[in-house]
Design a protein around this motif. Structure first.
Motif, mmCIF file in Angstrom:
data_model
loop_
_atom_site.group_PDB
_atom_site.id
_atom_site.type_symbol
_atom_site.label_atom_id
_atom_site.label_comp_id
_atom_site.label_asym_id
_atom_site.label_seq_id
_atom_site.Cartn_x
_atom_site.Cartn_y
_atom_site.Cartn_z
ATOM 1 N N GLN A 1 0.707 -0.967 0.314
ATOM 2 C CA GLN A 1 0.022 0.071 -0.334
ATOM 3 C C GLN A 1 1.239 1.049 0.059
ATOM 4 O O GLN A 1 1.665 1.699 0.641
ATOM 5 N N PHE B 1 1.347 5.535 -1.935
ATOM 6 C CA PHE B 1 0.969 6.467 -2.737
ATOM 7 C C PHE B 1 2.012 6.897 -3.969
ATOM 8 O O PHE B 1 3.452 6.344 -3.885
ATOM 9 N N ARG B 2 1.265 7.257 -5.226
ATOM 10 C CA ARG B 2 2.227 7.692 -6.488
ATOM 11 C C ARG B 2 2.798 8.785 -6.248
ATOM 12 O O ARG B 2 2.765 9.604 -5.214
ATOM 13 N N THR C 1 10.431 8.220 4.307
ATOM 14 C CA THR C 1 9.328 8.069 3.067
ATOM 15 C C THR C 1 10.210 6.577 2.567
ATOM 16 O O THR C 1 11.707 7.031 2.043
ATOM 17 N N LEU D 1 5.947 2.654 -5.947
ATOM 18 C CA LEU D 1 5.405 3.219 -4.985
ATOM 19 C C LEU D 1 5.780 4.221 -3.688
ATOM 20 O O LEU D 1 7.035 3.715 -3.624
ATOM 21 N N ALA E 1 3.165 13.054 0.530
ATOM 22 C CA ALA E 1 2.551 12.467 -0.210
ATOM 23 C C ALA E 1 1.431 13.170 -0.255
ATOM 24 O O ALA E 1 0.725 12.643 -1.982
ATOM 25 N N ASP E 2 0.564 13.847 0.159
ATOM 26 C CA ASP E 2 -1.195 14.381 -0.279
ATOM 27 C C ASP E 2 -0.804 15.323 -1.195
ATOM 28 O O ASP E 2 -1.511 15.823 -2.329
ATOM 29 N N GLU F 1 -0.679 13.824 -4.935
ATOM 30 C CA GLU F 1 -1.839 13.173 -5.647
ATOM 31 C C GLU F 1 -3.074 14.555 -6.020
ATOM 32 O O GLU F 1 -3.194 14.227 -6.564
#
Length: 378
Positions: free
Chosen positions: A6, A8-9, A61, A73, A174-175, A178
């Motif tokens: 799992q 994030f892009r 990360t 990811l 990460a936000d 996106e």
């Protein structure tokens, strides 16, 4: 059977950096040296660094490949760890200290990070005297740019002084990634207008040809030449900028483009403007690779320098207005194309951070985000 990872892009910046690293089998790293003057509690400093890493997800990360997909990811770790070293050079001579600092700074930048397992942040505290230390900070370009490390030093100073950082909850990278991907995928009127603007701004794609340049470079061998600017030249630039009603950055930028035009004899070409990508208030103090490179077309025929100066400032401001929508070039072929391009970056001096009688000052900054053929950083 293990469950799917799992995450994030990647952001546009991370994707571009990832492809360049794969193309050239190179690791891009950002680093800085922080001069600390005054009494220092190394344990308290380490605690402050722990707090900063815990506050910003991008510093914990890692990056994990997906089967059949060229980009990984980004996965945020629940807890953060980083490498911290204490080095004592108090007994070394002045010459030995200079030599060792230079060697260790280069070593930190050359030593690759394990992007799949971490940690993705390193700090080395070097004691030179009871009241003088050097702090070397480094992180992979996938996780940080130069402004990230400046913001880190600012937070570090506040944590060291008070044990906390006041203000709203920080924006996590990460936000942002996106939000950026969603914006670039949109089909509204602004997005269409932005695509047209950047397509026009990116022409012609023929790179600037420099005298005596080497061709067919298959590996990266970046080098930096530091040249101090005499005080009288700085004063002259500031006076000219005031007379023309522009910034000192505009003078240096225009002079750089004119020099490229004179040596290349090309009437029009594109160079890149490197900006820190933090023009919005809520990302000013954010951590992560927000820096981006904006392609700008320059034309020279029949213009005096003052005319070109005003025109270059107009184009620069126009580009900054559309910067959220710039689609940073990605892919192996694009990486090769950008390695033949030229860039400009204007860097503001870092502010000194003070904690009582102890000061933290960013003294040197180094980092590679793109494989430029040449870049002027002022």
């Amino acid at each position: 059977m293990s469950s799917p990872q799992q995450g994030f892009r990647l952001s546009q910046q991370q994707t571009a950096i990832w492809h360049c690293q794969q193309r050239y089998d190179a690791a891009f790293t950002c680093g800085c040296a922080v001069t600390i003057r005054g009494a220092l509690d190394s344990g308290k400093l380490k605690t402050a660094l722990d707090n900063v890493v815990g506050r910003h997800e991008i510093l914990r990360t890692t990056f994990h490949a997906r089967r059949g997909v060229k980009t990984p990811l980004q996965v945020v770790g629940q807890t953060g760890s980083f490498e911290f070293r204490n080095i004592d050079l108090t007994r070394a001579s002045a010459e030995q200290k200079t030599t060792e600092l230079s060697r260790m700074s280069a070593e930190e930048l050359d030593r690759p990070f394990d992007l799949g397992n971490g940690p993705v942040f390193r700090a080395a505290l070097i004691c030179l005297a009871s009241d003088r230390h050097q702090l070397l900070l480094s992180a992979p370009a996938m996780c940080a740019d130069a402004r990230t490390l400046r913001n880190l030093v600012a937070e570090l100073g506040r944590f060291y002084a008070t044990g906390s950082v006041s203000g709203d909850e920080t924006l996590q990278y990460a936000d942002f990634a996106e939000w950026q991907n969603t914006l670039l995928e949109s089909e509204d009127e602004d997005a269409r207008a932005a695509r047209t603007f950047w397509e026009n701004s990116s022409q012609p794609r023929t790179p600037v040809s420099l005298p005596l340049e080497l061709s067919n470079q298959s590996r990266l061998a970046p080098a930096t030449l530091k040249v101090p600017i005499p005080a009288e030249l700085v004063s002259g630039v500031e006076a000219l900028a005031a007379h023309q009603g522009v910034s000192a950055a505009a003078i240096f930028r225009a002079a750089w483009q004119v020099m490229l035009w004179r040596v290349s004899q090309q009437p029009a070409f594109v160079t890149y403007e490197v900006v820190d990508g933090r023009h919005m208030e809520d990302v000013a103090g954010a951590f992560g690779p927000y820096a981006k490179w904006l392609p700008i077309r320059w034309e020279f025929d029949g213009l005096r320098f003052d005319e070109f100066l005003r025109e270059s400032e107009r184009r620069m401001q126009h580009a900054l207005g559309w910067q959220d929508y710039v689609a940073l070039v990605t892919g192996a072929n694009a990486a090769e194309a950008e390695a033949s391009q030229i860039a400009f970056e204007y860097v503001q001096a870092a502010e000194e951070q003070r904690s009582g009688d102890t000061t933290f000052t960013v003294s040197t900054e180094t980092g590679w985000l793109r494989p430029w053929k040449a870049k002027l950083a002022v």
